[in-house]
Design a protein around this motif. Structure first.
Motif, mmCIF file in Angstrom:
data_model
loop_
_atom_site.group_PDB
_atom_site.id
_atom_site.type_symbol
_atom_site.label_atom_id
_atom_site.label_comp_id
_atom_site.label_asym_id
_atom_site.label_seq_id
_atom_site.Cartn_x
_atom_site.Cartn_y
_atom_site.Cartn_z
ATOM 1 N N ASN A 60 0.842 -1.197 0.000
ATOM 2 C CA ASN A 60 0.000 0.000 0.000
ATOM 3 C C ASN A 60 0.878 1.247 0.000
ATOM 4 O O ASN A 60 2.107 1.160 0.048
ATOM 5 N N ASP A 61 0.235 2.411 -0.017
ATOM 6 C CA ASP A 61 0.986 3.667 -0.082
ATOM 7 C C ASP A 61 1.947 3.820 1.096
ATOM 8 O O ASP A 61 3.103 4.220 0.926
ATOM 9 N N ASP A 62 1.469 3.505 2.296
ATOM 10 C CA ASP A 62 2.298 3.681 3.492
ATOM 11 C C ASP A 62 3.522 2.764 3.452
ATOM 12 O O ASP A 62 4.631 3.164 3.824
ATOM 13 N N GLU A 63 3.314 1.533 3.018
ATOM 14 C CA GLU A 63 4.428 0.581 2.947
ATOM 15 C C GLU A 63 5.438 1.016 1.890
ATOM 16 O O GLU A 63 6.659 0.901 2.088
ATOM 17 N N PHE A 64 4.931 1.512 0.782
ATOM 18 C CA PHE A 64 5.838 2.004 -0.270
ATOM 19 C C PHE A 64 6.618 3.214 0.231
ATOM 20 O O PHE A 64 7.831 3.308 0.036
ATOM 21 N N GLN A 65 5.930 4.124 0.895
ATOM 22 C CA GLN A 65 6.607 5.313 1.418
ATOM 23 C C GLN A 65 7.662 4.914 2.450
ATOM 24 O O GLN A 65 8.770 5.467 2.451
ATOM 25 N N ALA A 66 7.349 3.959 3.307
ATOM 26 C CA ALA A 66 8.312 3.508 4.307
ATOM 27 C C ALA A 66 9.521 2.869 3.639
ATOM 28 O O ALA A 66 10.666 3.068 4.073
ATOM 29 N N SER A 67 9.291 2.110 2.560
ATOM 30 C CA SER A 67 10.409 1.454 1.870
ATOM 31 C C SER A 67 11.301 2.474 1.182
ATOM 32 O O SER A 67 12.513 2.261 1.055
ATOM 33 N N LEU A 80 8.093 14.640 -0.461
ATOM 34 C CA LEU A 80 7.014 13.899 -1.101
ATOM 35 C C LEU A 80 6.078 13.252 -0.093
ATOM 36 O O LEU A 80 5.041 12.702 -0.472
ATOM 37 N N ALA A 81 6.480 13.276 1.187
ATOM 38 C CA ALA A 81 5.601 12.724 2.213
ATOM 39 C C ALA A 81 4.310 13.547 2.264
ATOM 40 O O ALA A 81 4.282 14.721 1.913
ATOM 41 N N GLY A 82 3.261 12.883 2.677
ATOM 42 C CA GLY A 82 1.983 13.583 2.742
ATOM 43 C C GLY A 82 1.248 13.561 1.423
ATOM 44 O O GLY A 82 0.569 14.535 1.067
ATOM 45 N N GLY A 83 1.388 12.485 0.686
ATOM 46 C CA GLY A 83 0.597 12.320 -0.536
ATOM 47 C C GLY A 83 1.380 12.321 -1.818
ATOM 48 O O GLY A 83 0.810 12.086 -2.889
ATOM 49 N N GLY A 84 2.692 12.578 -1.747
ATOM 50 C CA GLY A 84 3.479 12.637 -2.979
ATOM 51 C C GLY A 84 4.155 11.341 -3.349
ATOM 52 O O GLY A 84 4.758 11.225 -4.421
ATOM 53 N N LEU A 85 4.079 10.320 -2.473
ATOM 54 C CA LEU A 85 4.615 8.987 -2.749
ATOM 55 C C LEU A 85 3.452 8.005 -2.741
ATOM 56 O O LEU A 85 2.856 7.739 -1.699
ATOM 57 N N ARG A 86 3.120 7.455 -3.909
ATOM 58 C CA ARG A 86 1.945 6.593 -4.015
ATOM 59 C C ARG A 86 2.328 5.279 -4.705
ATOM 60 O O ARG A 86 3.393 5.165 -5.321
#
Length: 499
Positions: A60-67, A80-86
Motif C-alpha cells: 500500500n501507499d504507506d508501505e511504499f513510502q516507508a520502503s 514527497l511525504a503527505g501524498g506525494g509517494l503513491r
C-alpha cells in the motif's frame, strides 16, 4: 529544446508525476530512487511533484513510502511525504491496473498540482514492455490528460534482442506513442565524462584539425569489467557481451567520438550526426566475420588466495554454455574523414581492470632524425579519454629525458575531473531523468539509431550462433583470448594496457 535552456544551471523539472513500473525491482532501488532523491536535494524538483510506483508486489501507499524514505540517504524525498509517494499494485497485463493508475494520476493532478504531466519509466524485464505500453494506451494514458500537459515514455535497455525484435517493439511503441514522446535510455550517455567527448571535440579548436585519417593511425575503445556475471547468469545466457555492451554502450561512445560536428547541440542535430556515422560503418559479411570479430568466455582464474569461478560455474549458466563474455571487433568507417582508419573495440567480464576509455593513436612522424638508440621506450603519440574510473584525459607525447645525452622517452599531460572541478558530478540516471522530465532528448537514443546498431552487430551474432567450433576461452583476470591479440596484431598493432 533551446540550447540556452538545455545547458542552463537552473534547469528544474516542471510540475509532474514520475511513474516507475517495476518499482519493487533492483534497478529502482539501486539507481532510480537515489537519482530522484539527488534531484530533490539539489532543488531540481518542484513542490508540485509526485512519485508513483507500479509493480506486482502487494503493497500500500504507506508501505511504499516507508520502503522509500527508510532507505539510507533518501531523506531528501521527505518533501514527497503527505501524498506525494503513491503505489499501485497489479499485473502489467491487467486493465484494472491502468484504470487504478489513471484515477490516481487525476487525483495527483488536482490535489498535488502536477498539471497532467506524466513520465512513465519502464524499469521492468523486456517481456513486460509491450503489455505496459498497451495497458497505458488502453487507459488513455499515452496522451496528455491536460491541455498543456505531457505523456512521455522512458524505456530501459535491452531494446530488442536483434533487429527484427527491435522493429517489432518499435511497432508496438509507435502504435501508442509518437516518437517525440519516447526516450530510449542508455545510462552511459548520462555520464559527464561521455558528454565530455563532445566538449573536447567541439569546444576546442586545437583538436578538430587532427581528428581525421590524416593524423589518426587507429582508435581503440575498451569497456572492461572485473566482475563476472554474478547472480545475472540466467539473463546473461540470453544476452552475451555483444548484446549487453557492444550494441549499445560501445557503439554510442564510438558514434560520439567519430561523428561529424553537428550544426547545434540540439537533440535532433546531434542525433542526426550519430546516425550518419553508424550508417557509414561497414557491415561484415558471413565470410569475413572471423577476420573482424573475436569472442571469448572466461574460465576459472585469479590467484590462489582469490580463485574466481569460470562462467560455466556461475549460478544460472548452462554447463555447456557457448555465450560470449568477451567480444572484440575491428570496425571500418566508410566516409571521407575516417576511410582506412581501423577502429578496435573490446569489452569483457573478469578482465584485470574496470575501465572505459577511448584512445586515439596518432601517426608516427614520417622521419625521425634521432638515432634509434636514443629513443627510450618511445611510443606513438596518443590522446586517451578516460570515461571511468579516474575520469579525465591523457595526452601522450615524446619528451627529452633529463641528462647530458639526448634521449627521448614517452611522457604525458594529465587532466583529472576530480582535481580540476569542485562541482559535484551528477549520477547518470539523475541527469537523464531530469532531461526526460524537461523533454530534452539529446542524450537519448532515437529509433533509427537503435536500428543502425542492430544492423552492425546482427551479422556477427548470427555467425556465432551457427558456428559449432569450441568457443575460445580466457582465464579470469586476464585481458581476453589470444585470438583478440591476433585480431589487432595482423596489421602490426597491439592492445593498450590501461593504467
Amino acid at each position: 529544446m533551446e540550447i540556452a535552456a538545455q545547458y542552463s544551471d537552473d534547469r528544474s523539472a516542471p510540475p509532474s508525476t514520475l511513474v516507475i513500473f517495476g518499482a519493487s525491482g533492483d534497478l529502482t532501488r539501486r539507481k532510480l530512487i537515489p537519482a530522484v532523491a539527488n534531484l530533490a536535494r539539489h532543488g531540481r524538483l518542484p513542490k508540485e511533484f509526485a512519485l508513483v510506483g507500479v509493480a506486482r508486489t502487494p503493497m500500500n501507499d504507506d508501505e511504499f513510502q516507508a520502503s522509500i524514505l527508510g532507505g539510507n540517504g533518501l531523506g531528501d524525498l521527505q518533501q514527497l511525504a503527505g501524498g506525494g509517494l503513491r503505489y499501485v499494485s497489479g499485473g502489467y497485463d491487467d486493465p484494472e491496473t491502468y484504470k487504478s493508475l489513471a484515477t490516481l494520476l487525476d487525483e495527483l493532478d488536482h490535489q498535488r498540482g502536477t498539471r497532467g504531466n506524466h513520465l512513465f519509466y519502464l524499469s521492468t524485464p523486456p517481456q513486460a514492455f509491450s503489455p505496459i505500453i498497451n495497458g497505458l494506451a488502453g487507459a488513455g494514458l499515452n496522451r496528455p490528460r491536460a491541455e498543456e500537459g505531457f505523456a512521455r515514455l522512458v524505456i530501459e535497455k535491452p531494446y530488442g534482442s536483434d533487429l527484427a525484435s527491435a522493429r517489432q517493439l518499435d511497432a508496438t511503441v509507435h502504435t501508442a506513442f509518437e516518437e517525440q514522446q519516447v526516450f530510449r535510455i542508455d545510462h552511459y550517455l548520462g555520464k559527464d565524462t561521455v558528454q565530455n567527448v563532445l566538449a573536447l571535440r567541439f569546444a576546442n579548436s586545437i583538436f578538430q584539425p587532427i581528428w581525421d585519417r590524416s593524423w589518426v593511425d587507429s582508435v581503440q575503445i575498451t569497456v572492461a569489467e572485473t566482475l563476472g556475471v554474478g547472480t545475472r547468469g540466467s539473463f546473461y545466457e540470453t544476452a552475451g557481451a555483444m548484446r549487453d555492451i557492444v550494441q549499445n554502450h560501445v557503439l554510442q561512445v564510438l558514434a560520439l567520438a567519430l561523428m561529424e560536428p553537428p550544426a547545434s547541440f540540439g537533440a535532433e542535430a546531434l542525433r542526426n550526426e550519430k546516425v550518419k556515422l553508424l550508417q557509414a560503418i561497414r557491415l561484415p559479411t558471413d565470410r569475413d566475420v572471423a577476420d573482424v570479430a573475436v569472442r571469448g568466455q572466461y574460465t576459472r582464474g585469479g590467484t590462489r588466495e582469490e580463485l574466481m569461478p569460470g562462467y560455466r560455474e556461475e549460478p544460472g549458466v548452462d554447463p555447456l554454455s557457448r555465450t560470449e563474455t568477451y567480444a572484440a571487433l575491428r570496425l571500418d568507417v566508410d566516409n571521407w574523414r575516417w576511410a582506412g582508419v581501423p577502429f578496435y573495440v573490446r569489452t569483457g567480464k573478469r578482465l584485470p581492470a574496470r575501465v572505459t576509455e577511448v584512445a586515439l593513436q596518432f601517426q608516427r612522424p614520417p622521419h625521425l632524425p634521432i638515432p634509434g638508440n636514443q629513443l627510450t621506450e618511445l611510443e606513438a603519440d596518443a590522446l586517451i579519454l578516460r570515461i571511468q574510473p579516474n575520469e579525465g584525459i591523457s595526452l601522450r607525447f615524446g619528451a627529452k629525458v633529463p641528462g647530458h645525452s639526448f634521449r627521448v622517452r614517452t611522457a604525458s599531460m594529465e587532466f583529472s575531473y576530480d582535481q580540476t572541478f569542485r562541482e559535484e558530478s551528477p549520477e547518470a540516471y539523475e541527469r537523464l531523468i531530469l532531461d526526460a522530465l524537461l523533454g530534452d532528448a539529446t542524450l537519448f537514443i532515437r529509433t533509427d539509431e537503435v536500428e543502425q546498431c542492430w544492423r552492425i552487430v546482427d551479422p556477427i551474432i548470427e555467425h556465432w550462433a551457427n558456428d559449432t567450433s569450441p568457443i575460445p576461452t580466457y582465464e579470469a583476470a586476464s585481458w581476453g583470448p589470444t585470438d583478440a591479440d591476433r585480431l589487432i596484431g595482423r596489421h602490426g598493432r597491439t592492445w593498450r594496457t590501461p593504467n
